[in-house]
Scaffold this motif. Structure first.
Motif, PDB file in Angstrom:
ATOM      1  N   HIS A 136       4.872   9.657  77.089  1.00  0.00           N
ATOM      2  CA  HIS A 136       4.910  11.082  76.746  1.00  0.00           C
ATOM      3  C   HIS A 136       3.705  11.763  77.386  1.00  0.00           C
ATOM      4  CE1 HIS A 136       6.819  14.165  74.247  1.00  0.00           C
ATOM      5  NE2 HIS A 136       5.621  14.725  74.204  1.00  0.00           N
ATOM      6  N   ILE A 137       3.914  12.984  77.863  1.00  0.00           N
ATOM      7  CA  ILE A 137       2.801  13.770  78.411  1.00  0.00           C
ATOM      8  C   ILE A 137       2.850  15.156  77.793  1.00  0.00           C
ATOM      9  CG2 ILE A 137       4.128  14.435  80.497  1.00  0.00           C
ATOM     10  CD1 ILE A 137       1.369  14.285  82.014  1.00  0.00           C
ATOM     11  N   MET A 138       1.676  15.644  77.367  1.00  0.00           N
ATOM     12  CA  MET A 138       1.615  16.999  76.810  1.00  0.00           C
ATOM     13  C   MET A 138       0.452  17.750  77.452  1.00  0.00           C
ATOM     14  SD  MET A 138      -1.246  17.550  74.780  1.00  0.00           S
ATOM     15  CE  MET A 138      -0.888  18.753  73.522  1.00  0.00           C
ATOM     16  N   ALA A 139       0.513  19.069  77.315  1.00  0.00           N
ATOM     17  CA  ALA A 139      -0.619  19.889  77.730  1.00  0.00           C
ATOM     18  C   ALA A 139      -0.828  20.961  76.674  1.00  0.00           C
ATOM     19  CB  ALA A 139      -0.367  20.519  79.091  1.00  0.00           C
ATOM     20  N   THR A 140      -2.085  21.327  76.499  1.00  0.00           N
ATOM     21  CA  THR A 140      -2.403  22.386  75.553  1.00  0.00           C
ATOM     22  C   THR A 140      -2.437  23.718  76.299  1.00  0.00           C
ATOM     23  OG1 THR A 140      -3.712  20.824  74.273  1.00  0.00           O
ATOM     24  CG2 THR A 140      -4.018  23.168  73.793  1.00  0.00           C
ATOM     25  N   SER A 141      -1.438  24.561  76.008  1.00  0.00           N
ATOM     26  CA  SER A 141      -1.470  25.946  76.477  1.00  0.00           C
ATOM     27  C   SER A 141      -1.989  26.761  75.302  1.00  0.00           C
ATOM     28  CB  SER A 141      -0.088  26.388  76.955  1.00  0.00           C
ATOM     29  OG  SER A 141      -0.115  27.738  77.341  1.00  0.00           O
ATOM     30  N   SER A 142      -1.260  27.807  74.917  1.00  0.00           N
ATOM     31  CA  SER A 142      -1.724  28.711  73.858  1.00  0.00           C
ATOM     32  C   SER A 142      -0.626  29.744  73.637  1.00  0.00           C
ATOM     33  CB  SER A 142      -2.994  29.418  74.342  1.00  0.00           C
ATOM     34  OG  SER A 142      -3.353  30.470  73.487  1.00  0.00           O
ATOM     35  N   VAL A 143      -0.705  30.481  72.529  1.00  0.00           N
ATOM     36  CA  VAL A 143       0.136  31.680  72.404  1.00  0.00           C
ATOM     37  C   VAL A 143      -0.169  32.599  73.592  1.00  0.00           C
ATOM     38  CG1 VAL A 143       0.493  33.772  71.023  1.00  0.00           C
ATOM     39  CG2 VAL A 143       0.417  31.548  69.902  1.00  0.00           C
ATOM     40  N   ASN A 180      11.181   7.171  81.692  1.00  0.00           N
ATOM     41  CA  ASN A 180      11.465   7.560  80.310  1.00  0.00           C
ATOM     42  C   ASN A 180      10.254   8.315  79.771  1.00  0.00           C
ATOM     43  OD1 ASN A 180      12.549   7.715  77.770  1.00  0.00           O
ATOM     44  ND2 ASN A 180      12.122   5.579  77.229  1.00  0.00           N
ATOM     45  N   VAL A 181      10.037   9.528  80.331  1.00  0.00           N
ATOM     46  CA  VAL A 181       8.829  10.289  79.997  1.00  0.00           C
ATOM     47  C   VAL A 181       9.212  11.584  79.269  1.00  0.00           C
ATOM     48  CG1 VAL A 181       6.733  11.391  80.908  1.00  0.00           C
ATOM     49  CG2 VAL A 181       7.715   9.407  82.094  1.00  0.00           C
ATOM     50  N   GLY A 182       8.771  11.719  78.019  1.00  0.00           N
ATOM     51  CA  GLY A 182       8.941  12.962  77.276  1.00  0.00           C
ATOM     52  C   GLY A 182       7.829  13.938  77.638  1.00  0.00           C
ATOM     53  N   VAL A 183       8.112  15.234  77.471  1.00  0.00           N
ATOM     54  CA  VAL A 183       7.146  16.279  77.851  1.00  0.00           C
ATOM     55  C   VAL A 183       7.055  17.305  76.732  1.00  0.00           C
ATOM     56  CG1 VAL A 183       6.576  18.046  79.585  1.00  0.00           C
ATOM     57  CG2 VAL A 183       7.794  15.971  80.285  1.00  0.00           C
ATOM     58  N   SER A 184       5.809  17.716  76.395  1.00  0.00           N
ATOM     59  CA  SER A 184       5.612  18.781  75.406  1.00  0.00           C
ATOM     60  C   SER A 184       4.567  19.769  75.899  1.00  0.00           C
ATOM     61  CB  SER A 184       5.066  18.225  74.079  1.00  0.00           C
ATOM     62  OG  SER A 184       5.973  17.359  73.468  1.00  0.00           O
ATOM     63  N   VAL A 185       4.671  20.997  75.408  1.00  0.00           N
ATOM     64  CA  VAL A 185       3.581  21.957  75.607  1.00  0.00           C
ATOM     65  C   VAL A 185       3.200  22.510  74.239  1.00  0.00           C
ATOM     66  CG1 VAL A 185       5.014  24.031  76.051  1.00  0.00           C
ATOM     67  CG2 VAL A 185       2.737  23.861  77.041  1.00  0.00           C
ATOM     68  N   LEU A 186       1.892  22.489  73.979  1.00  0.00           N
ATOM     69  CA  LEU A 186       1.360  22.994  72.705  1.00  0.00           C
ATOM     70  C   LEU A 186       0.881  24.432  72.911  1.00  0.00           C
ATOM     71  CD1 LEU A 186       0.112  22.726  69.809  1.00  0.00           C
ATOM     72  CD2 LEU A 186      -1.913  21.722  70.921  1.00  0.00           C
ATOM     73  N   GLU A 250       9.466  12.829  68.345  1.00  0.00           N
ATOM     74  CA  GLU A 250      10.823  13.416  68.309  1.00  0.00           C
ATOM     75  C   GLU A 250      11.250  13.923  69.682  1.00  0.00           C
ATOM     76  OE1 GLU A 250      10.351  16.422  65.294  1.00  0.00           O
ATOM     77  OE2 GLU A 250       9.655  14.921  63.858  1.00  0.00           O
ATOM     78  N   ARG A 251      10.369  13.768  70.664  1.00  0.00           N
ATOM     79  CA  ARG A 251      10.640  14.199  72.044  1.00  0.00           C
ATOM     80  C   ARG A 251      11.004  15.683  72.102  1.00  0.00           C
ATOM     81  NH1 ARG A 251      12.271   9.925  76.353  1.00  0.00           N
ATOM     82  NH2 ARG A 251      12.448  11.328  78.116  1.00  0.00           N
ATOM     83  N   ARG A 252      10.158  16.499  71.476  1.00  0.00           N
ATOM     84  CA  ARG A 252      10.362  17.954  71.479  1.00  0.00           C
ATOM     85  C   ARG A 252       9.434  18.610  72.480  1.00  0.00           C
ATOM     86  NH1 ARG A 252       8.343  20.087  67.300  1.00  0.00           N
ATOM     87  NH2 ARG A 252       8.273  18.340  65.877  1.00  0.00           N
ATOM     88  N   PHE A 253       9.931  19.597  73.221  1.00  0.00           N
ATOM     89  CA  PHE A 253       9.111  20.268  74.235  1.00  0.00           C
ATOM     90  C   PHE A 253       8.154  21.285  73.606  1.00  0.00           C
ATOM     91  CE2 PHE A 253       8.342  23.756  77.251  1.00  0.00           C
ATOM     92  CZ  PHE A 253       7.586  23.051  78.177  1.00  0.00           C
TER      93      PHE A 253
END
Ligand SMILES: NC(=O)c1ccc[n+]([C@@H]2O[C@H](COP(=O)([O-])OP(=O)(O)OC[C@H]3O[C@@H](n4cnc5c(N)ncnc54)[C@H](O)[C@@H]3O)[C@@H](O)[C@H]2O)c1
Length: 288
Positions: A136-143, A180-186, A250-253
């Motif tokens: 899984h890979i995520m990055a912290t963005s912002s509102v 099999n890589v999930g991706v999210s942005v916070l 949960e593999r949510r973007f």
């Protein structure tokens, strides 16, 4: 991710705030943590906290704005653990001020850390993540990556870039039959962290040139407003970390830890849909 037990998790900006909470949160679920941060004392403190809790942790000095430094972080991770399963591209800095008052060094610092930092993380870790059984890979963005509040030009530009980058990566990973890589942005709203003193890690060669009193006064007032907001209504970083960890399982973007901002995001999107000029919602007044 099916499970986080025994997984190798890299967190940038893990010395403080959301990054430290992510490190502690993943460790509490049995993961081994690579604590990556530019600030030496903060990084060591997080490693000590993890080790005191019985977790395995590796501290690595990294400046995410430097390609060489992030490449070395990936190499150090593989050298120690042989694999990597989760990467949190979280390191970031805040800086405010109207666009007319920005100096090029302001743009350079904020975009280098907040956007190029994520680009480097994706570039150097993706081959390792694609090789893992699940990742899984995520990055912290912002509102601020979904709405354009005045007074945050470089920050908004970088955070919109992070959303675009991660959304593209999501589509590509969904179609990548060999991995099999999930991706999210916070995209958080206000969180109780040390972001208000982000200037502590600004490199000497990107410091602002001093030019008269009015910009300084404006910046001081803006900082005082943000500091008050952080203290009064900032979310606990541990709660933000839980949102990210759940999303990885949960593999949510989309990770919108502050759903109260959905109305202003929707308001902005409606003006695009209707091709009307953008307007602001809420309590923004000029100079806030
Ligand atoms: N706090 C908020 O209200 C808020 C809201 C939305 C998004 N964010 C984002 O959350 C992320 C984390 O920030 P935070 O609020 O926890 O702030 P923080 O200042 O508490 O933590 C940021 C960490 O990043 C590190 N860092 C700074 N520059 C770096 C660099 N060049 N290379 C590596 N590490 C570096 C700092 O040393 C620090 O440990 C940032 O991307 C920020 O933009 C924060």
């Amino acid at each position: 991710m099916q499970s986080l037990q025994g997984r190798v998790v890299v967190v940038t900006g893990a010395g403080s705030g959301i990054g430290r909470a992510l490190a502690l949160g993943f460790a509490a679920r049995g993961s081994k943590i690579v604590v990556a941060d530019v600030q030496d004392d903060a990084r060591r403190e997080t490693v000590a906290l993890l080790e005191a809790g019985g977790s395995e942790a590796l501290g690595v000095e990294v400046d995410v704005s430097s390609a060489d430094s992030v490449e070395a972080l990936a190499a150090a991770t593989i050298e120690r653990f042989g694999e990597v399963h989760v990467v949190c591209n979280n390191a970031g800095v805040g800086g405010g001020g109207l666009i007319k008052d920005q100096q090029l060094v302001d743009w350079k610092w904020v975009v280098d850390v907040n956007l190029w930092g994520v680009i480097h993380g994706v570039h150097f870790f993706l081959p390792h993540l694609r090789a893992a059984e699940e990742a899984h890979i995520m990055a912290t963005s912002s509102v601020a990556g979904l709405t354009s509040t005045p007074g945050l030009g470089p920050y908004n530009a970088a955070k919109f870039g992070v959303v675009g980058l991660m959304e593209t990566l999501f589509h590509e990973m969904e179609r990548d039959t060999e991995s099999n890589v999930g991706v999210s942005v916070l995209c958080p709203g206000v969180v109780r962290t040390n972001i208000i003193t982000a200037q502590r890690n600004r490199p000497a060669h990107l410091k602002r040139e001093r030019k008269g009193g009015s910009v300084g006064d404006d910046a001081r007032r803006r900082n005082a407003n943000v500091a008050a907001a952080l203290a009064e209504r900032g979310m606990d970083p541990a709660d933000v970390a839980t949102c990210v960890i759940d999303a990885s399982l949960e593999r949510r973007f989309w990770v919108l830890s502050h759903p109260e901002h959905l109305a202003e995001i929707e308001h902005r999107n409606q003006s695009l849909h209707a091709l009307t000029n953008p307007t602001l919602t809420g309590s923004f007044t000029d100079g806030d």
